[in-house]
Design an enzyme around this catalytic site. Structure first.
Site, PDB file in Angstrom:
ATOM      1  N   GLY A 171     -59.327  -3.739 -29.897  1.00  0.00           N
ATOM      2  CA  GLY A 171     -59.019  -3.245 -31.230  1.00  0.00           C
ATOM      3  C   GLY A 171     -58.912  -4.386 -32.215  1.00  0.00           C
TER       4      GLY A 171
ATOM      5  CD  GLN B   1     -55.732  -8.147 -35.392  1.00  0.00           C
ATOM      6  OE1 GLN B   1     -56.238  -7.059 -35.192  1.00  0.00           O
ATOM      7  NE2 GLN B   1     -55.459  -8.998 -34.421  1.00  0.00           N
TER       8      GLN B   1
ATOM      9  CB  CYS C 191     -52.083  -9.173 -30.460  1.00  0.00           C
ATOM     10  SG  CYS C 191     -52.579  -9.136 -32.184  1.00  0.00           S
ATOM     11  CG  LEU C 192     -58.334 -10.152 -30.418  1.00  0.00           C
ATOM     12  CD1 LEU C 192     -59.516  -9.554 -31.174  1.00  0.00           C
ATOM     13  CD2 LEU C 192     -58.823 -11.021 -29.268  1.00  0.00           C
TER      14      LEU C 192
ATOM     15  CG  HIS D  32     -51.699  -3.549 -31.032  1.00  0.00           C
ATOM     16  ND1 HIS D  32     -51.061  -4.424 -30.180  1.00  0.00           N
ATOM     17  CD2 HIS D  32     -52.426  -4.326 -31.880  1.00  0.00           C
ATOM     18  CE1 HIS D  32     -51.387  -5.667 -30.508  1.00  0.00           C
ATOM     19  NE2 HIS D  32     -52.223  -5.641 -31.531  1.00  0.00           N
ATOM     20  CD  GLU D  33     -55.751  -2.982 -33.290  1.00  0.00           C
ATOM     21  OE1 GLU D  33     -55.646  -3.713 -34.292  1.00  0.00           O
ATOM     22  OE2 GLU D  33     -55.793  -3.443 -32.135  1.00  0.00           O
TER      23      GLU D  33
ATOM     24  CG  HIS E 181     -52.382  -5.646 -36.453  1.00  0.00           C
ATOM     25  ND1 HIS E 181     -51.817  -6.897 -36.496  1.00  0.00           N
ATOM     26  CD2 HIS E 181     -52.946  -5.547 -35.227  1.00  0.00           C
ATOM     27  CE1 HIS E 181     -52.007  -7.518 -35.346  1.00  0.00           C
ATOM     28  NE2 HIS E 181     -52.694  -6.714 -34.548  1.00  0.00           N
TER      29      HIS E 181
HETATM   30 NI    NI Z   1     -53.345  -7.044 -32.591  1.00  0.00          NI
END
Ligand code: NI
Length: 180
Positions: free
Chosen positions: A46, A51, A94-95, A136-137, A140
């Site tokens: 995701g 991000q 998470c990236l 999660h997204e 963000h």
């Molecule tokens: Ni993330």
């Protein structure tokens, strides 16, 4: 296609509340295409626009990758309208928080509404990995990272680790300067 640069903690851009997408025009389509390529290249399931430094309520995810197929899902202005049950998102990552994983307490299932890439209304009842990915997204988009949802102790451990790494980088840079 150029990959987008993924911002990492503690970049303050990650703590902002993203703005709704007003118009789904060609520039938004281009952002979506670039985000999809960037997500696959980074082996993420995701990615939220914030991000990659884009102030838009726009997320993409693909939880089918584990089976070797690619089915990217796009959610514009997504909103969780209801959730039910409790679940632990095991070993979440998470990236934007490299090299860190933790178990996160989340809702078991969520009902999400929003728009798809064409601007058509979208309603998704999600369970399992998709439910975790959407929570999660969407976090963000509200400036929330998964470390905000774990214990203080674990969060401080990660924050200290990153602070140390950043200090080390700075010291190194400084040293280099002296030698030039
Ligand atoms: Ni993330």
């Amino acid at each position: 296609m150029n990959l987008l640069k993924i911002l990492t903690y503690p970049d303050s851009f990650l703590t902002r509340t993203a703005k709704p997408v007003e118009k789904i025009d060609q520039s938004v389509q281009t952002i979506i295409d670039k985000m999809i390529v960037t997500m696959y290249e980074s082996q993420g399931v995701g990615l939220a626009a914030v991000q990659v430094g884009i102030d838009m309520r726009l997320i993409i995810c693909d939880v089918s990758q584990a089976k070797g197929e690619k089915k990217p899902q796009v959610f514009i202005n997504p909103e969780i309208v209801s959730c039910s049950g409790k679940a632990v998102s095991e070993n979440e990552g998470c990236l934007s928080l490299p090299d860190f994983r933790a178990d996160v307490k989340r809702a078991a299932s969520v009902f999400v509404v929003g728009l798809n890439q064409k601007g058509e209304s979208l309603e998704v009842e999600a369970n399992g990995l998709l439910s975790m990915a959407l929570q999660h997204e969407i976090d963000h988009l509200n400036g929330v990272l998964f470390i905000d949802r774990i214990s203080c102790l674990k969060r401080n451990f990660y924050k200290k680790k990153i602070a140390k790494q950043l200090k080390h980088k700075k010291d190194k840079k400084h040293k280099k300067k002296n030698w030039l």
